[in-house]
Motif scaffolding. Structure first.
Motif, PDB file in Angstrom:
ATOM      1  N   VAL A 238       0.837  -1.197   0.000  1.00 18.75           N
ATOM      2  CA  VAL A 238       0.000   0.000   0.000  1.00 18.75           C
ATOM      3  C   VAL A 238       0.875   1.251   0.000  1.00 18.75           C
ATOM      4  N   GLY A 239       1.946   1.215   0.814  1.00 21.08           N
ATOM      5  CA  GLY A 239       2.861   2.352   0.831  1.00 21.08           C
ATOM      6  C   GLY A 239       3.483   2.581  -0.531  1.00 21.08           C
ATOM      7  N   VAL A 240       3.932   1.490  -1.151  1.00 23.51           N
ATOM      8  CA  VAL A 240       4.538   1.609  -2.480  1.00 23.51           C
ATOM      9  C   VAL A 240       3.536   2.209  -3.455  1.00 23.51           C
ATOM     10  N   ALA A 241       2.279   1.714  -3.395  1.00 26.77           N
ATOM     11  CA  ALA A 241       1.268   2.195  -4.339  1.00 26.77           C
ATOM     12  C   ALA A 241       1.050   3.695  -4.173  1.00 26.77           C
ATOM     13  N   LEU A 242       1.012   4.158  -2.923  1.00 25.05           N
ATOM     14  CA  LEU A 242       0.811   5.597  -2.690  1.00 25.05           C
ATOM     15  C   LEU A 242       1.911   6.407  -3.348  1.00 25.05           C
ATOM     16  N   THR A 243       3.162   6.010  -3.088  1.00 21.53           N
ATOM     17  CA  THR A 243       4.273   6.776  -3.651  1.00 21.53           C
ATOM     18  C   THR A 243       4.245   6.758  -5.163  1.00 21.53           C
ATOM     19  N   VAL A 244       4.067   5.561  -5.733  1.00 16.95           N
ATOM     20  CA  VAL A 244       4.120   5.460  -7.193  1.00 16.95           C
ATOM     21  C   VAL A 244       3.006   6.274  -7.817  1.00 16.95           C
TER      22      VAL A 244
END
Lengths: 265, 517, 144, 123
Positions: A238-244
């Motif tokens: 989820v964190g990765v998705a937010l940043t990307v």
């Protein structure tokens, strides 16, 4: 002409060096090649360990996800940092914070925009209106279902970013920025990595190494460290998705408006 | 706590950067304290790690707790080769942060939160590169450092810096890609990405060690790193990128980027392939030493031709990279060349830092871009001049500065391995450095007609015809880092014995490495 | 001779393809005059490396590295019922895929930064042709 | 068997249209006619190929309960068909419009009126 000659020479030398090595390569598709099965004299093959053991250790059927987010989670965190750094670099390169041009006239509200036979707006706008919710739902599915099927934070994040880009394409950039403003997406980008790093940091406070999710069973109240690893991977994705998502949209917004962050396309 | 030092070292600047990303643009005054606190934490962790390595030997840190079998997870490894580099990176970054209170010129000062975020990300990546023991993780971190440095270079207000940054980007990406390609060839041949594991395999498995794919892998990785460190024929991106960017950026990038790349090369040589493999299986180390000789001479000659101070320093970096590559490839039985190269990483980091800080001060306070603008410098800025002179003497190689001792070890290695060309090149380069710096000193001492307009008029010296030269005030936040770095140069020179002993702990004992030429 | 060719090319044709792609990309990166075309070359260059890594991880007759919900290797793969050591051969090597996910992301990030630099250069100089840029720079004041 | 054959025919037809689209993209004189070839040909041929795949999947179909995974695959392919049908013409149209607004002139036979221009000026 000179550049072309020297380029040709450099390229031929590179190709020759590469071909020199190829003769000793294992055959294409060989399941017993060193990369796939390890070699004598070293540690047991990491690849075989992932295939045979990773489900027992992490309870995640998608081996790519478990290797990406757990075994090599440190790499993946910095991969997200690469994206973040790119977003910042594009900001400092392009963003014009002191534009002297007057702001353009505010556009009429969304319903009145498709007027006077502007067919183009009708076609693109309608298609985008149909596609955006579907894209977003599918993106969330891809993020959440990355454990069991192809997918994960990067893919889902890119789709979420694309949905905001579609808003800008179908209407204009102002509409998209009204939904995801510049302040918001730059903060979301930091927040995404912060979520990732927090999943690594909490185990440190519980006396383990960075990113050792297994100890989080005390927090998730799962039976056994395996499920804790599985849950943590979801959080990390989820964190990765937010940043990307944020940075993809940031790149588009900066490039399409020449750093002005306003107006139509 | 002490167990977590390897992670804290990398994470402190990362969390600082994320904090700035979250709240930095609310209040710009937050930036500097956050940067200082996170880099201070890193410095503390680096020194703690150094002491721990001194007491217990190498430290391994298994990320994610994946210990067994080796190679499934990523390992951080601190030993006596990289902990000094870690301390250097932390100290230099802290000093530059202190120096860079107004980083990006007046035009873009509203972007300073982003500037400091990139600054911290660069430091994170440099720590990570230095401490990692995984070949692929190294690539990822190299890319983090590269992307943040593109941003740091391109933030400058001049139009040229964008072009310089694009050149830097293309060369840097090609270099990193070559490294990645080499890692691919290596992974394909030995099936592992963990550096210690690869080394064990190459030492024990004769089929793998003599494979052509592994040799190609080594060449590709080496070329990639050489592009990154601006080794002689591949240096084209460096001078423009470092001289057109803001001075805070150049004084961070110049001492650290190339030096960390040199460290990576030494790490790849000693920690992945192993010196026995390189000098035993390859046998073209003399060729590389000759390349280094050309690099040293070419860098020195190009430096002589420059009129801009920063450009001259950039070409000196090219020559210094030649020193270190040559030293690492000497292959003498006692590993003195390698020792000299490692010691020179530390020494050159401090010297370059001092020189670039001084150049930044000259550009800002005197408007002096060219060497000719420095006339009357010694009277205008006596304290800055002290630092500049110390660094200049160290570049020439005057005892007791560290520059003398690094050259001493390098020359010792050159003599023991019989590479007389390298020894001569070192001496010639020292001579050129002497010419360069004494020319500047002469202008600074005797030169007349100081440039006007930029000088902040302070108390004047009442001495005959030089009475017109006014003292230029230099703020403490710029002066202190410079003097500390200059002090570091002298201290590193005076205490070279223990430092060298510590560095040599990690080198393979004087084995029958290279045959005589 | 034929056997030698078969050994070097037949079993390694994927590597030949990647080398040709890589050479094309590198040539464009160095020789092209237009900055955008240079970046295209850079992209091709990186894609070639991705092709190399992905072809390292392939196995003859293997399926994607996703197990079924009980952690077993999917039944479609050819070697499913031959014991664990062989069963692992029925699933492609996940590690290169993970590495290339990272490399792709890095490539995208680099390309984004490069394009924004090109746009900034175009804003400042009005051209993206390298020779014209060099001429512009020569006429520029050192401080400009 | 019949499904397999039908699917194969559709796939081949799709490839023929792909070839035509590529040829048009290379050979046509100006931006608009090239986009015409690419947009129309590409949409039709990808639709044909995907429908061909869907039909081919039915080749050993026996009952709904037994072959549920096959049905699932066909449903997914149908969704792809719908999305291609929606988005591909839209993007072609958007590109054409962007080209026109950017001032890309069509190649017109001498003596013929420029219908596009008249239309814009009338607005």
């Amino acid at each position: 002409m000179n550049a072309k000659v020297s380029a040709t020479i450099a390229v031929i030398i590179t190709g020759a060096v590469l071909l020199y090595g190829v003769a000793d390569f294992p055959d294409f598709g060989d399941p017993t090649s060193p990369a796939n099965a390890g070699v004598e004299g070293g540690a047991p093959s990491a690849s075989l360990h992932f295939i045979n053991e990773s489900y027992k250790e992490t309870k995640v059927p998608n081996l790519v996800t478990s290797v990406l987010a757990d075994y090599r989670g440190y790499d993946t965190m910095f991969e997200t940092v690469v994206i973040f750094a790119a977003g910042l670099a594009i900001f400092v390169i392009l963003r014009n914070l002191r534009s002297d041009d007057p702001l353009p006239e505010p556009l009429p509200a969304t319903e009145d925009r498709f007027i006077d036979g502007d067919h183009q707006r009708i076609i693109v706008g309608t298609t985008c209106r149909i596609a955006i919710p579907l894209v977003q739902i599918f993106a969330l599915y891809v993020v959440a279902h990355g454990h069991h099927s192809p997918g994960g934070g990067f893919q889902g994040g890119v789709m979420l970013g694309a949905s905001f880009i579609l808003v800008a394409l179908g209407g204009n950039l102002r509409d998209a920025l009204a939904r995801l403003g510049e302040d918001t997406f730059m903060r979301l980008a930091s927040l995404g990595i912060l979520i990732y790093a927090a999943f690594g940091l909490v185990p440190q406070f519980l006396g383990r190494n960075f990113l050792d999710y297994g100890v989080l069973e005390k927090i998730f109240l799962t039976d056994g460290p395996e499920m804790a690893r599985s849950h943590s991977m979801l959080g990390v994705e989820v964190g990765v998705a937010l940043t990307v998502m944020s940075i993809m949209f940031a790149i588009f917004a900066n490039l399409s408006s020449r750093g002005e962050m306003r107006g139509g396309l | 706590m002490a167990d977590q030092f390897p992670a804290i070292l990398v994470l402190a600047p990362l969390f600082g950067a994320l904090l700035l990303g979250l709240v930095g643009d609310r209040d710009h005054r937050l930036c500097l304290p956050v940067v200082a606190a996170s880099l201070g934490t890193s410095l503390y962790a680096a020194v703690g790690l150094l002491r721990r390595v001194l007491a217990e030997g190498p430290v391994n840190y298994f990320l994610g707790g994946w210990e067994e079998p080796l190679g499934i997870g990523i390992v951080l490894r601190a030993d006596s080769m990289n902990t000094p580099v870690l301390v250097l990176v932390a100290a230099v970054a802290l000093l530059v942060a202190c120096f860079s209170r107004r980083p990006a010129g007046a035009r873009d000062s509203e972007k300073s939160p982003q500037y400091y975020t990139l600054f911290l990300l660069l430091c994170t990546a440099l720590f990570g590169i230095t401490i990692t023991a995984d070949a692929f993780n190294l690539f990822v971190l190299v890319e983090v450092s590269a992307l943040s440095s593109y941003g740091l270079v391109a933030i400058g207000s001049s139009r040229r810096c964008k072009i310089a940054a694009l050149n830097y980007l293309i060369m840097g990406t090609v270099g990193a890609s070559f490294y990645l390609l080499g890692t691919g060839y290596l992974y394909l041949s030995v099936g592992s990405l963990s550096m210690p594991d690869i080394q064990t395999i190459l030492a024990s498995n004769e089929a793998a060690a003599s494979s052509r794919a592994v040799r190609t892998a080594f060449v590709l990785m080496l070329v990639g790193i050489w592009i990154k460190m601006a080794f002689f024929p591949l240096y084209g991106w460096l001078p423009n990128a470092y001289s057109y960017c803001p001075s805070a950026t150049s004084s961070l990038l110049a001492p650290l980027m190339t030096k960390v790349s040199v460290y990576v090369m030494v790490r790849v040589m000693t920690g992945v392939f192993g010196l026995d493999w390189i000098f035993g299986h390859l046998g073209w180390n003399h060729l590389v030493v000759w390349f280094a000789v050309v690099a040293i001479l070419a860098g020195s000659i190009l430096a002589l031709a420059q009129r801009e101070l920063k450009k001259m320093l950039c070409y000196l970096i090219v020559a210094e990279v030649g020193y270190m590559v040559g030293g690492a490839w000497l292959g003498d039985a006692g590993s003195w060349g390698l020792t000299g190269a490692l010691y020179h990483i530390l020494a050159d980091g401090l010297m370059t830092l001092t020189l670039f800080l001084a150049a930044g001060i000259f550009a800002k306070r005197l408007g002096a871009i060219e060497i000719g603008d420095l006339s009357g410098l010694f009277r205008k800025m006596p304290l800055v001049s002290v630092g500049f002179v110390v660094a200049g003497l160290a570049m020439i190689g005057v005892p007791p500065t560290c520059g003398f001792f690094s050259k001493f070890y390098l020359i010792r290695g050159g003599i023991e391995s019989g590479q007389w060309g390298y020894v001569v090149a070192l001496l010639v380069s020292s001579l050129v450095n002497a010419v360069l710096f004494f020319r500047i000193f002469e202008i600074a001492h005797f030169g007349k007609n100081p440039p006007e307009g930029h000088a902040h008029h302070g108390e004047s010296e009442g001495e005959g015809h030089e009475a017109a030269i006014a003292r230029v005030a230099v703020p403490a936040h710029a002066l202190a880092p410079l003097l500390l770095a200059a002090a570091g140069i002298v201290l590193l020179g005076v205490f070279n014995g223990p430092v060298v002993d510590f560095l040599r702990e990690s080198l393979p004992a004087a084995s029958a490495a290279a045959p005589a030429p | 001779m034929a056997e030698f060719l078969w050994k070097t090319i037949g079993h390694h044709f994927n590597f030949w393809v990647y080398i040709v792609l890589l050479m094309l990309g590198l040539w464009a990166t160095i020789a092209k005059n237009n900055l955008v075309k240079k970046l295209m070359g850079l992209s091709i260059f990186q894609s070639a490396i991705i092709l190399l890594y992905v072809s390292i991880g392939t196995k003859e007759g293997a399926t994607i590295p996703i197990l079924d919900h009980h952690g077993h290797i999917p039944s479609e793969s050819h070697h499913a019922d031959v014991g664990p050591e062989i069963a692992a051969h029925g699933v492609a090597n996940p590690l290169p895929h993970v590495l290339m996910l990272t490399a792709i992301v890095v490539g995208v990030a680099t390309l984004g930064v490069a394009l924004s630099l090109v746009q900034a250069i175009y804003r400042d100089f009005g051209t993206v042709e390298e020779d014209e840029l060099l001429r512009e720079i020569k006429s520029l004041h050192p401080d400009g | 068997m019949i499904f397999s054959l039908l699917g194969g025919l559709l796939i081949v037809a799709g490839l023929v249209f792909f070839f035509g689209a590529a040829l048009g993209l290379l050979r046509f004189p100006d931006f608009y006619s090239r986009m015409h070839a690419a947009g129309k040909g590409d949409t039709l041929s990808s639709l044909l190929v995907v429908i061909g795949f869907a039909l081919h999947e039915l080749h050993d179909f026996s009952s709904f309960t037994h072959d549920w995974p096959t049905i699932l695959v066909i449903l997914k392919l149908s969704a792809i068909v719908v999305f291609i049908f929606l988005t591909s013409p839209t993007s072609t149209s958007a590109l054409m419009d962007a080209g026109w607004e950017d001032g890309v002139e069509p190649v017109i036979e001498p003596g013929r009126p420029n219908v596009l221009r008249d239309d814009t000026e009338a607005r």
